[in-house]
Design an enzyme around this catalytic site. Structure first.
Site, PDB file in Angstrom:
ATOM      1  N   SER A   1      24.008  32.348  43.655  1.00  0.00           N
ATOM      2  CA  SER A   1      24.375  31.951  45.021  1.00  0.00           C
ATOM      3  C   SER A   1      25.846  32.168  45.339  1.00  0.00           C
ATOM      4  CB  SER A   1      24.026  30.475  45.243  1.00  0.00           C
ATOM      5  OG  SER A   1      24.722  29.641  44.309  1.00  0.00           O
ATOM      6  N   GLY A   2      26.476  33.159  44.683  1.00  0.00           N
ATOM      7  CA  GLY A   2      27.823  33.548  45.084  1.00  0.00           C
ATOM      8  C   GLY A   2      27.750  34.459  46.299  1.00  0.00           C
TER       9      GLY A   2
ATOM     10  N   TRP B   1      35.682  30.076  43.550  1.00  0.00           N
ATOM     11  CA  TRP B   1      36.983  29.986  42.887  1.00  0.00           C
ATOM     12  C   TRP B   1      37.922  31.127  43.249  1.00  0.00           C
ATOM     13  CZ3 TRP B   1      38.125  25.647  40.187  1.00  0.00           C
ATOM     14  CH2 TRP B   1      37.053  24.809  39.875  1.00  0.00           C
TER      15      TRP B   1
ATOM     16  N   GLY C   1      41.842  36.584  48.031  1.00  0.00           N
ATOM     17  CA  GLY C   1      41.239  36.983  49.289  1.00  0.00           C
ATOM     18  C   GLY C   1      40.286  38.142  49.117  1.00  0.00           C
TER      19      GLY C   1
ATOM     20  N   GLU D   1      48.827  42.387  46.994  1.00  0.00           N
ATOM     21  CA  GLU D   1      48.745  41.905  45.621  1.00  0.00           C
ATOM     22  C   GLU D   1      48.997  43.051  44.653  1.00  0.00           C
ATOM     23  OE1 GLU D   1      45.126  39.766  45.008  1.00  0.00           O
ATOM     24  OE2 GLU D   1      45.521  38.331  46.603  1.00  0.00           O
TER      25      GLU D   1
ATOM     26  N   HIS E   1      43.121  37.586  33.582  1.00  0.00           N
ATOM     27  CA  HIS E   1      44.118  37.384  34.634  1.00  0.00           C
ATOM     28  C   HIS E   1      45.420  36.938  33.984  1.00  0.00           C
ATOM     29  CE1 HIS E   1      46.029  36.191  38.353  1.00  0.00           C
ATOM     30  NE2 HIS E   1      45.004  36.695  39.020  1.00  0.00           N
TER      31      HIS E   1
ATOM     32  N   ARG F   1      46.702  44.456  36.542  1.00  0.00           N
ATOM     33  CA  ARG F   1      46.487  43.205  35.821  1.00  0.00           C
ATOM     34  C   ARG F   1      46.520  43.363  34.306  1.00  0.00           C
ATOM     35  NH1 ARG F   1      41.665  40.338  39.353  1.00  0.00           N
ATOM     36  NH2 ARG F   1      43.033  39.434  40.939  1.00  0.00           N
TER      37      ARG F   1
ATOM     38  N   HIS G   1      38.884  36.518  33.137  1.00  0.00           N
ATOM     39  CA  HIS G   1      38.764  36.412  34.584  1.00  0.00           C
ATOM     40  C   HIS G   1      37.559  37.156  35.155  1.00  0.00           C
ATOM     41  CE1 HIS G   1      40.085  35.760  38.655  1.00  0.00           C
ATOM     42  NE2 HIS G   1      40.225  37.052  38.899  1.00  0.00           N
TER      43      HIS G   1
ATOM     44  N   ARG H   1      39.883  46.075  37.126  1.00  0.00           N
ATOM     45  CA  ARG H   1      39.616  45.834  38.539  1.00  0.00           C
ATOM     46  C   ARG H   1      40.895  45.634  39.335  1.00  0.00           C
ATOM     47  NH1 ARG H   1      38.987  41.398  41.792  1.00  0.00           N
ATOM     48  NH2 ARG H   1      38.919  39.858  40.111  1.00  0.00           N
TER      49      ARG H   1
ATOM     50  N   SER I   1      36.730  41.961  44.230  1.00  0.00           N
ATOM     51  CA  SER I   1      35.468  41.402  43.735  1.00  0.00           C
ATOM     52  C   SER I   1      34.632  40.826  44.868  1.00  0.00           C
ATOM     53  CB  SER I   1      35.726  40.336  42.668  1.00  0.00           C
ATOM     54  OG  SER I   1      36.521  39.282  43.169  1.00  0.00           O
ATOM     55  N   LEU I   2      35.232  40.053  45.773  1.00  0.00           N
ATOM     56  CA  LEU I   2      34.473  39.531  46.911  1.00  0.00           C
ATOM     57  C   LEU I   2      33.959  40.676  47.773  1.00  0.00           C
ATOM     58  CD1 LEU I   2      36.605  36.463  48.112  1.00  0.00           C
ATOM     59  CD2 LEU I   2      34.504  36.427  46.755  1.00  0.00           C
TER      60      LEU I   2
END
Length: 509
Positions: free
Chosen positions: A13-14, A47, A51, A119, A233, A280, A335, A370, A375-376
């Site tokens: 359910s993400g 979490w 953004g 970022e 991360h 990263r 992460h 990544r 990711s979102l």
């Protein structure tokens, strides 16, 4: 729990699972969304801090940034799919359907009204955000919207234990709730189970990130890929207790935060020309090197107005007794998994009837590392595409389901917990930020023995905790084997110099 049927079964359910459910429901089919979560914060998407990256007028630059961050390992066609569909997906779902209140720019700023952030490894400011807690502002409205749709049934506190397969076709999954389990047959099954953070001692993931979807798919015979690319991360709070770990958004460094070692020295310019805004994997290894050399690293937030720009992070610091004005102690933490169930541009896995989206999938977008705040976006784009395709899979067929046994006495309550401690110690010590052949071989030996123990218990017992442990051991072995079979140091699969194959060393000379 009773046997049931549904047109599309979604597990997780993400943002990826919710997007798949939304797309399938729009096509008018019956959707069942099963999730272990009982609260939105149980999903990894909640979490997400920084953004969601979007395509503005910089599509080519966005593609180049993704490829560069991936250490050249991203699939160009997958990157094109992400970049080409980003703007529409965000406009359609996050702005048009959910009306997410993203941060806006000061009046008169030369933007479309939004306060786009920059970022690490991004060449432009292209990240929509809500403070430094974007995920928690997106996921609850998505779930609330789905709950209002007649076509969608959300089954909370419900775990998927095993896929139902017949002659190479996936027909659903065995679901469990409150100790009872039964098959849910589906025309299409979409795995959206998140990451593998529970396999490591320190992680920015929720406790339930045990790799369930990847393990179930692998056991059913689906292809997995890029499992060695586990991203750490660089800036997670380095509390004395691993349970206190929380993420300090990359946006903090994007706004001017600096990394300093225990001697007060800013060190990132010595490691990469982009300093704190390097990819990263580069920053994470530099932080670990400086911790080992000097005893610690802090995130210096004095160059920015931390209190007004990141109030949520100020609150997290205060909760943990951290005086952020003196610098925030940080260390790398697991992460994100860049690999997973291998899928195409519609989220289809190698088994008919099976889809995977979000962190449990390997779309090819991330390659060896990544890019921040993708990711979102990946979950949203692939979730919509998979849900739309899954809706056309046809009606569910009832087939013979796996016969899960539960005839032996329950194991002690601390059994799974103690085994997880052992697994996490192995993964943290031997399959972490840097690897070598000897450590990977040692890890495989321990993990194989652990898997043998767990398999013996699973044969006669069916319990969620036991199946989560099985998933974790399977995925830990997949990660370790992939790492041991890849002789090339790339991105977040970093081989210690002595561990790099001679021909690889020669190629770099």
């Amino acid at each position: 729990m009773n046997q049931r049927t549904t047109d599309v079964l979604i597990v997780g359910s993400g943002i990826a699972g919710c997007a798949a459910a939304l797309a399938a429901a729009r096509d008018g089919v019956e959707v069942t969304l099963a999730t272990k979560a009982t609260e939105p914060e149980d999903a990894s998407s909640w979490w997400a801090q920084g953004g969601i990256a979007v395509t503005r007028e910089d599509a080519d630059a966005f593609r180049e940034d993704i490829m560069a961050a991936s250490d050249g390992e991203a699939d160009p066609e997958a990157v094109d799919t992400l970049v080409g569909n980003a703007a529409h997906a965000v406009e359609d779902v996050l702005l048009g359907t959910l009306d997410i209140d993203f941060d806006t720019a000061e009046e008169g700023a030369d933007t479309d009204g939004f306060a786009y952030a920059r970022e690490a490894a991004h060449s432009e400011s292209r990240i929509l955000h809500v403070n430094a807690s974007t995920g928690r502002h997106i996921l609850p409205p998505m779930l609330e919207h789905l709950q209002g749709l007649d076509a969608v049934t959300i089954e909370e506190d419900t775990a998927a234990l095993e896929l139902v397969t017949h002659e190479g076709l996936v027909h659903g999954a065995i679901l469990e709730r409150d100790g009872e389990f039964a098959p849910c047959f589906a025309g299409a099954t979409v795995l959206a189970t998140g990451g593998i953070g529970a396999l490591y001692p320190r992680t920015t993931n929720p406790d339930g990130a045990t790799g369930d979807g990847i393990a179930m798919a692998a056991l059913a015979g689906a292809d997995v890929a890029d499992m060695e690319y586990v991203q750490f991360h660089p800036t997670a709070y380095a509390g004395a207790d691993s349970e206190d770990t929380f993420l300090l958004s990359e946006a903090v460094r994007g706004e001017g935060g600096l990394l300093r070692n225990a001697e007060g020295e800013r060190f990132m310019p010595d490691y990469h020309e982009d300093a704190e805004l390097a990819p990263r994997d580069v920053v994470a290894r530099a932080v670990r090197t400086e911790i080992d050399a000097t005893g610690g690293v802090t995130l210096d937030v004095s160059p920015l107005d931390f209190a007004s720009e990141f109030p949520d992070l100020v609150h997290k610091c205060e909760e943990n007794g951290v005086d952020w004005t003196e610098g925030i102690p940080i260390a790398p933490a697991e992460h994100f998994l860049c690999g997973g169930v291998a899928v195409d541009d519609r989220g289809r896995a190698s088994l008919d009837g099976l889809f995977a989206v979000g962190e449990c999938s390997r779309t090819g977008v991330h390659g060896a590392n990544r890019l921040a705040s993708t990711s979102l976006l990946e979950g949203l784009v692939w979730g919509l595409r998979a849900g739309e395709t899954a809706a056309d899979a046809g009606e569910p067929a009832v087939v013979e389901a796996p016969d899960l046994l539960n005839r032996d006495p329950a194991l002690p309550g601390n059994f799974a917990r103690d085994k997880f401690v052992r697994l996490r110690r192995v993964m943290g010590e031997y399959v972490g930020l840097s690897r070598n052949g000897e450590d990977l071989s040692r890890a495989q030996g321990v993990l194989r023995r652990l898997k043998g123990e767990v398999d013996a218990y699973v044969r006669t017992r069916t319990a969620r905790g036991l199946y989560e442990l099985r998933s974790a051991t399977i995925v830990a072995l997949l990660v370790t084997r992939a790492a041991s079979e890849n002789p090339e140091s790339k991105g977040c699969h970093y081989l210690e110099p002595s561990a790099v194959a001679p021909e690889a060393e020669a190629d770099g000379d």
